[in-house]
Design a protein around this motif. Structure first.
Motif, mmCIF file in Angstrom:
data_model
loop_
_atom_site.group_PDB
_atom_site.id
_atom_site.type_symbol
_atom_site.label_atom_id
_atom_site.label_comp_id
_atom_site.label_asym_id
_atom_site.label_seq_id
_atom_site.Cartn_x
_atom_site.Cartn_y
_atom_site.Cartn_z
ATOM 1 N N LYS A 99 -37.234 -13.726 22.869
ATOM 2 C CA LYS A 99 -37.288 -13.160 21.523
ATOM 3 C C LYS A 99 -38.742 -12.839 21.150
ATOM 4 C CE LYS A 99 -35.960 -13.907 16.804
ATOM 5 N NZ LYS A 99 -35.403 -14.758 15.799
ATOM 6 N N GLY A 100 -38.927 -11.687 20.538
ATOM 7 C CA GLY A 100 -40.246 -11.261 20.103
ATOM 8 C C GLY A 100 -41.022 -10.494 21.149
ATOM 9 N N MET A 101 -40.443 -10.339 22.349
ATOM 10 C CA MET A 101 -41.134 -9.620 23.415
ATOM 11 C C MET A 101 -40.512 -8.238 23.593
ATOM 12 S SD MET A 101 -42.157 -12.478 26.197
ATOM 13 C CE MET A 101 -43.545 -11.494 26.738
ATOM 14 N N PHE A 102 -41.283 -7.333 24.187
ATOM 15 C CA PHE A 102 -40.801 -5.973 24.437
ATOM 16 C C PHE A 102 -41.299 -5.486 25.788
ATOM 17 C CE2 PHE A 102 -44.761 -5.631 22.074
ATOM 18 C CZ PHE A 102 -45.484 -4.674 22.765
ATOM 19 N N LEU A 103 -40.594 -4.516 26.332
ATOM 20 C CA LEU A 103 -40.944 -3.914 27.610
ATOM 21 C C LEU A 103 -41.877 -2.736 27.359
ATOM 22 C CD1 LEU A 103 -40.487 -3.633 30.691
ATOM 23 C CD2 LEU A 103 -38.555 -2.140 30.133
ATOM 24 N N GLU A 104 -43.045 -2.779 27.937
ATOM 25 C CA GLU A 104 -43.985 -1.655 27.873
ATOM 26 C C GLU A 104 -43.771 -0.741 29.078
ATOM 27 O OE1 GLU A 104 -47.516 0.114 25.901
ATOM 28 O OE2 GLU A 104 -45.796 -1.042 25.283
ATOM 29 N N GLN A 105 -43.552 -1.347 30.260
ATOM 30 C CA GLN A 105 -43.293 -0.570 31.482
ATOM 31 C C GLN A 105 -42.621 -1.485 32.503
ATOM 32 O OE1 GLN A 105 -46.550 1.763 33.443
ATOM 33 N NE2 GLN A 105 -46.234 0.285 35.085
ATOM 34 N N ALA A 106 -41.489 -1.060 33.026
ATOM 35 C CA ALA A 106 -40.812 -1.827 34.072
ATOM 36 C C ALA A 106 -41.672 -1.826 35.337
ATOM 37 C CB ALA A 106 -39.446 -1.227 34.366
ATOM 38 N N HIS A 107 -41.452 -2.802 36.202
ATOM 39 C CA HIS A 107 -42.230 -2.852 37.442
ATOM 40 C C HIS A 107 -41.940 -1.619 38.288
ATOM 41 C CE1 HIS A 107 -39.279 -3.886 40.579
ATOM 42 N NE2 HIS A 107 -38.705 -4.721 39.728
ATOM 43 N N GLN A 108 -42.923 -1.257 39.093
ATOM 44 C CA GLN A 108 -42.852 -0.041 39.910
ATOM 45 C C GLN A 108 -42.523 -0.334 41.368
ATOM 46 O OE1 GLN A 108 -43.353 2.950 38.110
ATOM 47 N NE2 GLN A 108 -43.231 1.381 36.530
ATOM 48 N N GLY A 109 -42.243 -1.594 41.681
ATOM 49 C CA GLY A 109 -42.029 -1.981 43.076
ATOM 50 C C GLY A 109 -40.675 -1.569 43.607
ATOM 51 N N GLY A 110 -40.642 -1.148 44.842
ATOM 52 C CA GLY A 110 -39.392 -0.802 45.478
ATOM 53 C C GLY A 110 -38.788 -1.967 46.253
ATOM 54 N N ARG A 111 -39.479 -3.087 46.274
ATOM 55 C CA ARG A 111 -39.013 -4.228 47.059
ATOM 56 C C ARG A 111 -38.047 -5.114 46.297
ATOM 57 N NH1 ARG A 111 -43.777 -6.768 50.690
ATOM 58 N NH2 ARG A 111 -43.758 -5.090 52.195
ATOM 59 N N GLY A 112 -38.230 -5.266 45.024
ATOM 60 C CA GLY A 112 -37.417 -6.201 44.263
ATOM 61 C C GLY A 112 -36.321 -5.527 43.479
ATOM 62 N N GLU A 113 -35.533 -6.354 42.824
ATOM 63 C CA GLU A 113 -34.498 -5.844 41.935
ATOM 64 C C GLU A 113 -35.170 -5.275 40.690
ATOM 65 O OE1 GLU A 113 -31.536 -8.859 41.223
ATOM 66 O OE2 GLU A 113 -31.532 -9.431 43.333
ATOM 67 N N PRO A 114 -34.525 -4.328 39.999
ATOM 68 C CA PRO A 114 -35.123 -3.770 38.787
ATOM 69 C C PRO A 114 -35.412 -4.867 37.763
ATOM 70 C CG PRO A 114 -33.206 -2.500 39.468
ATOM 71 C CD PRO A 114 -33.238 -3.733 40.322
ATOM 72 N N GLY A 115 -36.449 -4.633 36.957
ATOM 73 C CA GLY A 115 -36.771 -5.599 35.920
ATOM 74 C C GLY A 115 -38.103 -5.314 35.258
ATOM 75 N N ALA A 116 -38.398 -6.132 34.261
ATOM 76 C CA ALA A 116 -39.641 -6.007 33.517
ATOM 77 C C ALA A 116 -40.825 -6.499 34.344
ATOM 78 C CB ALA A 116 -39.546 -6.798 32.216
ATOM 79 N N TYR A 117 -40.588 -7.492 35.211
ATOM 80 C CA TYR A 117 -41.659 -8.108 35.997
ATOM 81 C C TYR A 117 -41.179 -8.324 37.423
ATOM 82 C CZ TYR A 117 -44.518 -11.982 37.831
ATOM 83 O OH TYR A 117 -45.311 -12.791 38.622
ATOM 84 N N LEU A 118 -42.016 -7.936 38.385
ATOM 85 C CA LEU A 118 -41.761 -8.214 39.796
ATOM 86 C C LEU A 118 -42.723 -9.311 40.230
ATOM 87 C CD1 LEU A 118 -40.351 -7.560 42.500
ATOM 88 C CD2 LEU A 118 -42.224 -5.953 42.945
ATOM 89 N N PRO A 119 -42.211 -10.493 40.585
ATOM 90 C CA PRO A 119 -43.096 -11.557 41.079
ATOM 91 C C PRO A 119 -43.817 -11.102 42.351
ATOM 92 C CG PRO A 119 -40.914 -12.417 40.558
ATOM 93 C CD PRO A 119 -40.812 -10.916 40.526
ATOM 94 N N PRO A 120 -44.870 -11.808 42.751
ATOM 95 C CA PRO A 120 -45.573 -11.449 43.979
ATOM 96 C C PRO A 120 -44.591 -11.225 45.116
ATOM 97 C CG PRO A 120 -46.789 -13.131 42.817
ATOM 98 C CD PRO A 120 -45.494 -12.950 42.077
ATOM 99 N N CYS A 121 -44.790 -10.091 45.825
ATOM 100 C CA CYS A 121 -43.782 -9.662 46.794
ATOM 101 C C CYS A 121 -44.428 -9.077 48.045
ATOM 102 C CB CYS A 121 -42.852 -8.652 46.117
ATOM 103 S SG CYS A 121 -41.197 -8.601 46.809
ATOM 104 N N SER A 122 -45.602 -9.612 48.421
ATOM 105 C CA SER A 122 -46.320 -9.086 49.586
ATOM 106 C C SER A 122 -45.925 -9.775 50.883
ATOM 107 C CB SER A 122 -47.826 -9.231 49.369
ATOM 108 O OG SER A 122 -48.165 -10.607 49.228
ATOM 109 N N GLY A 123 -45.055 -10.777 50.806
ATOM 110 C CA GLY A 123 -44.640 -11.476 52.013
ATOM 111 C C GLY A 123 -45.656 -12.485 52.517
ATOM 112 N N GLY A 124 -46.565 -12.915 51.659
ATOM 113 C CA GLY A 124 -47.543 -13.929 52.055
ATOM 114 C C GLY A 124 -48.726 -13.391 52.831
ATOM 115 N N ARG A 125 -49.105 -12.150 52.589
ATOM 116 C CA ARG A 125 -50.228 -11.526 53.317
ATOM 117 C C ARG A 125 -51.584 -11.809 52.679
ATOM 118 N NH1 ARG A 125 -47.488 -5.830 53.458
ATOM 119 N NH2 ARG A 125 -45.623 -6.413 54.586
#
Length: 181
Positions: free
Chosen positions: A122-148
């Motif tokens: 509550k009280g939060m808003f989406l400014e821009q969804a994540h741009q990553g093609g690796r994860g599921e759609p969403g507001a935030y994509l957690p680190p997704c580099s595979g541990g590199r």
């Protein structure tokens, strides 16, 4: 399908890396925010176990952030999550979320937001969804580099978010290093 030569991609990368994350109208004086990690599991060195994207076995969420030095004129704080090791995911590529602050809040905590979801507290808003093609759609994509060893940051802006045609004005900014993954 047209194939873009690698040299063109490198030129594009160098141009994009010079872009500002927040493309808002600048205030007469842009102040500096103090941004810190408010959850001890986030040590600012390594991304905590389990805080990576689902593709790599995690159920990551944004860290709890403490932000202070917010100018009185600000009515929102926006956080851009970035992977500075990969130009396509820099400048908010992991998502940009905001929190309405009202006015006269010099210091706040930005709540935790689940990764790969559009379910915001509550009280939060989406400014821009994540741009990553690796994860599921969403507001935030957690680190997704595979541990590199990629470098993850949260860039924070205190803004006056106008209504209608009124532009958003950047009043203060700061950042915190989230860790390597």
């Amino acid at each position: 399908m047209k194939i873009i030569p690698m040299a063109a991609l490198l030129v594009l990368a160098s141009v994009l890396s010079g872009c500002d994350t927040f493309e808002y109208q600048l205030a007469e004086r842009v102040a500096e925010l103090q941004v810190s990690l408010a959850d001890p599991a986030w040590d600012g060195y390594a991304i905590p176990e389990g805080q990576q994207c689902k593709k790599f076995g995690g159920h990551g969420a944004t860290p709890l952030l403490k932000v202070s030095g917010i100018p009185d004129e600000a009515n929102a704080v926006i956080v851009a999550f970035s992977d500075r090791s990969w130009f396509l995911m820099d400048h908010g590529g992991h998502g940009m979320i905001g929190l309405w602050t009202g006015r006269l809040h010099n210091s706040i905590e930005i709540p935790v937001v689940a990764g790969e979801s559009f379910d915001l507290p509550k009280g939060m808003f989406l400014e821009q969804a994540h741009q990553g093609g690796r994860g599921e759609p969403g507001a935030y994509l957690p680190p997704c580099s595979g541990g590199r060893g990629n470098r993850y940051f949260a860039e924070v802006a205190a803004v006056y978010k106008g209504t209608g045609d009124e532009p958003t004005q950047l009043l203060a900014s700061g950042e915190v290093f989230l860790g390597h993954y």
